[in-house]
Design an enzyme around this catalytic site. Sequence first.
Site: not given
Length: 383
Positions: A154, A323, A356
């Site tokens: 991320s 995601d 995610h």
Amino acid sequence: MTAPASVGTVAPKSLHFREPLPLASGATIADYSLMVETYGELNAARSNAVLVCHALNASHHVAGVYQDAPKNVGWWDNMVGPGKPVDTRRFFVVGVNNLGSCFGSTGPMSTDPATGRPYGARFPVVTVEDWVDAQARLADALGIERFAAVMGGSLGGMQALSWAIRHPARIGHCVAIATTPKLSAQNIAFNDVARSAIQSDPDFHGGDYYAHGVKPRRGLRVARMIGHITYLSGDDMAEKFGRALRGKADDADYAFGYGVEFEVESYLRYQGEKFSEYFDANTYLLITRALDYFDPAKSCGGDLARALAPARARFLLASFSTDWRFSPARSREIVTALIRNDRDVTYAEIDAPHGHDAFLLDDPRYHRALAAYFDTIATEVGQ
């Protein structure tokens, strides 16, 4: 088969830096500290170091536990440790808490030496690039000229990409997981709504709530609830909660009110409440703004391949099918740009249901891909 072991009990340490750090905003910050944890041993050639960059609400505490808090397990403990994908029998792993965070590094809660009071809203805005430059100074302090790999998921993946661009001679491999070359308008919008929830809390006091002995908990709760929705996939939420009513049978009548009635509501309230107790509101503003600003192609007329041209590292990119916050298409943009530069890139797209947050979980295909890649790095550095 024996399960991989933990790195065990660990202890963080704080490193102080006196030299002013120039920031992208034009401001500088001096006399700052970075909180660090390390795992494993640095080899004689100092060639086996791996830097782990954290995402929004994580920290330097990547693996292991603390002596006085045995339940406080590192946020990527399933990834880093003996026998794990990033094997600490072979690698010297460095976890760092970024400037502006609230877990020991200098940030809004810290005392401003110019005033003797917490920085609060006066703490300068920081960017991903600022963090990477601070991490390069940390590497100098640790005697590490070149990292075998810089990795993160991320926002951590953004830092890994920035390392490859800003310090190309100091990174052998860039491992960027569930990341993106820049936020979409939708992602910026989510961040703005979360920040607005915090800033509109009566206890925010323009960011100087420390002096009032309060904390904008209501705003933080809402911000976390918004964020948490984006970290999960629709399928994952459906499987975990569906339309189940809290403490009631599926065919129970509705209460016809506005309290917490569905299980998913209860879960989000719990996550928001927990977050509001340990996270700092000003840090949330800073980090989400750093996310918004990340766009290495901006200075290259939007040409990502041109932005990545300085990179000399080899790359592993990984994404997850469900995601929707940082979709696989965004990772494929990075892969395409790297191929245009004739760079060595491996790409893994994992069909996983968890959205995610999958980069934090134990999907065996994902972990096998990471383990195989780090096996190659270990061979390169003679481990």
